[in-house]
Design an enzyme around this catalytic site. Sequence first.
Site, short mmCIF file in Angstrom:
data_model
loop_
_atom_site.label_atom_id
_atom_site.label_comp_id
_atom_site.label_asym_id
_atom_site.label_seq_id
_atom_site.Cartn_x
_atom_site.Cartn_y
_atom_site.Cartn_z
N GLN A 1 31.33 -1.22 148.03
CA GLN A 1 30.28 -0.42 147.36
C GLN A 1 29.31 0.22 148.35
O GLN A 1 28.47 1.01 147.94
CB GLN A 1 29.49 -1.29 146.37
CG GLN A 1 30.31 -1.82 145.22
CD GLN A 1 30.84 -0.73 144.28
OE1 GLN A 1 30.38 0.41 144.29
NE2 GLN A 1 31.82 -1.08 143.48
N LYS B 1 37.26 4.51 146.25
CA LYS B 1 35.84 4.53 145.85
C LYS B 1 35.04 5.51 146.71
O LYS B 1 33.85 5.66 146.54
CB LYS B 1 35.23 3.13 146.00
CG LYS B 1 35.79 2.11 145.01
CD LYS B 1 35.04 0.80 145.13
CE LYS B 1 35.75 -0.36 144.51
NZ LYS B 1 35.63 -0.44 143.05
N ASP C 1 32.10 -7.36 152.55
CA ASP C 1 32.79 -6.55 151.55
C ASP C 1 32.01 -5.23 151.45
O ASP C 1 30.89 -5.20 150.93
CB ASP C 1 32.78 -7.32 150.22
CG ASP C 1 33.39 -6.51 149.09
OD1 ASP C 1 33.57 -5.30 149.25
OD2 ASP C 1 33.68 -7.11 148.03
N CYS D 1 34.28 -7.81 137.16
CA CYS D 1 34.94 -8.71 138.14
C CYS D 1 33.91 -9.50 138.94
O CYS D 1 34.05 -9.68 140.16
CB CYS D 1 35.85 -7.95 139.09
SG CYS D 1 37.18 -7.09 138.27
N HIS E 1 32.12 -9.98 144.19
CA HIS E 1 33.21 -9.50 143.34
C HIS E 1 34.33 -10.55 143.46
O HIS E 1 34.48 -11.19 144.51
CB HIS E 1 33.67 -8.15 143.90
CG HIS E 1 34.73 -7.45 143.12
ND1 HIS E 1 36.04 -7.82 143.16
CD2 HIS E 1 34.67 -6.38 142.29
CE1 HIS E 1 36.75 -7.01 142.40
NE2 HIS E 1 35.94 -6.13 141.84
C1 LIG Z 1 32.15 -5.13 145.70
C2 LIG Z 1 33.60 -4.94 145.43
N1 LIG Z 1 34.49 -5.64 146.13
C3 LIG Z 1 35.81 -5.51 145.95
C4 LIG Z 1 36.31 -4.66 145.00
C5 LIG Z 1 37.77 -4.56 144.82
O1 LIG Z 1 38.21 -3.29 145.22
P1 LIG Z 1 39.73 -2.87 145.03
O2 LIG Z 1 40.00 -2.92 143.56
O3 LIG Z 1 39.79 -1.48 145.57
O4 LIG Z 1 40.54 -3.85 145.79
C6 LIG Z 1 35.42 -3.92 144.22
C7 LIG Z 1 35.94 -3.03 143.15
O5 LIG Z 1 35.28 -2.75 142.18
C8 LIG Z 1 34.04 -4.06 144.45
O6 LIG Z 1 33.14 -3.37 143.71
#
Ligand SMILES: Cc1ncc(COP(=O)(O)O)c(C=O)c1O
Length: 403
Positions: free
Chosen positions: A195, A218, A192, A359, A115
């Site tokens: 998910q 989430k 990260d 993203c 992401h």
């Molecule tokens: C894999 C992953 N990393 C990071 C993020 C970013 O999360 P946040 O918008 O809560 O900072 C997301 C959000 O969709 C994500 O799916």
Amino acid sequence: MAMFDVDTVRKDFPFIDNGRIYLDSSASSLTPEPVLKKMLEYYHGFRANVGRGVYTATRRATDEFESARKRIASLINAKPEEMIFVRNTSEALNLVAFGIGLKPGDRVIATVQEHHSNYIVWLRAKEKIGVDMRVINSDPEGNLDLCQLDRELERGARIVAVTHVSNVLGTKNPVEEIAKMAHERGALVVLDGAQSVPHMKVDVKRMGCDFLAFSGHKMCGPTGAGALFIRADLQDDVEPLCIGGGSIDDVGIGYYKLKKGPSRYEAGTPAIAEVIGMGEAAAYLQRIGMESISEYEERLTKSLLEGIRGINGVELHGPMDPKKKIGIASFNLGFMNPHDVALALDRSANVMVRSGHHCALPLMRDVLKCEQGSVRASVYFYNTEEEIETFINALTALTASSR
Ligand SMILES: Cc1ncc(COP(=O)(O)O)c(C=O)c1O
């Protein structure tokens, strides 16, 4: 394993009471009543700052805030003192990238699946500090090239930054193996978990990661609160992103001394209600049971994938085996723009799905070759087989009408 009753669970989510079909939980999950109730309890009963003062309400607020830390730590098998509160995954990853003290020439290995939040922070470190950033490839199924990772690690690296689960393909990455490979060559692992933490049992000790970032919104929590796990023995080496009130042990006319532990990173008044809500969300998920959640979602994922795969003219991305992924289905419908598909599903069947590049432009463009992005349907434990069926029927009708 005892399975929860989805009809009972759904009563906690009034948003889906009225026929709305929410298939966008990977972007942000819904928030159940017990979490909202807990946040309201704070505003009604002990609305005061934390870590400051001695009166009853402020001590209660502090206790509830610290109890949230324990609940969230327990969800990922960390120690409470290893949990740092931030706003979201993005902030957590920025904290690591800029707090770890990267130097010119240090090597950081990321993957093409990341992401943007776990990608551009390292690109920025490249731009500002002169870090040497390497990117591990993935095939369209979501298999990372571990031979390439091995070769890159052989040349030496400080950081391996990888997503536990791809937000586009849903693929679960072999993070235990990656952490082992990285540690054998002296690199630290930044995971990260945006998910993964909401959908499966995550254990930082078993995975062997050094950092894990995730977001409350989430995992049934409110927006505005997220968490970063930093292994206890690394905390002295990681600088806070922001310092100020609450993060110091001592200040004199010409000096300051930062605290040890989480408060070192939590300057200023935090998102108190949101953190308490996130703690309640962690407890809510644990009451249902992370294994039960994964098992139930695996069944929904199977129906989702089989349903989509059965529709003529739909290209489905990522692994087809529900055991290899979480409940995410990314797809394209002929030459229809993904946003048009999402709009049509919303209008015709009250189905909410995400559309666009999610993203994750490097994966979307360079691996999947989807210039316009894709449509993404994602499930959570409050979705039902009937909802999947309605979605599949609406998609089938849309495909037929677009020919
Ligand atoms: C894999 C992953 N990393 C990071 C993020 C970013 O999360 P946040 O918008 O809560 O900072 C997301 C959000 O969709 C994500 O799916």
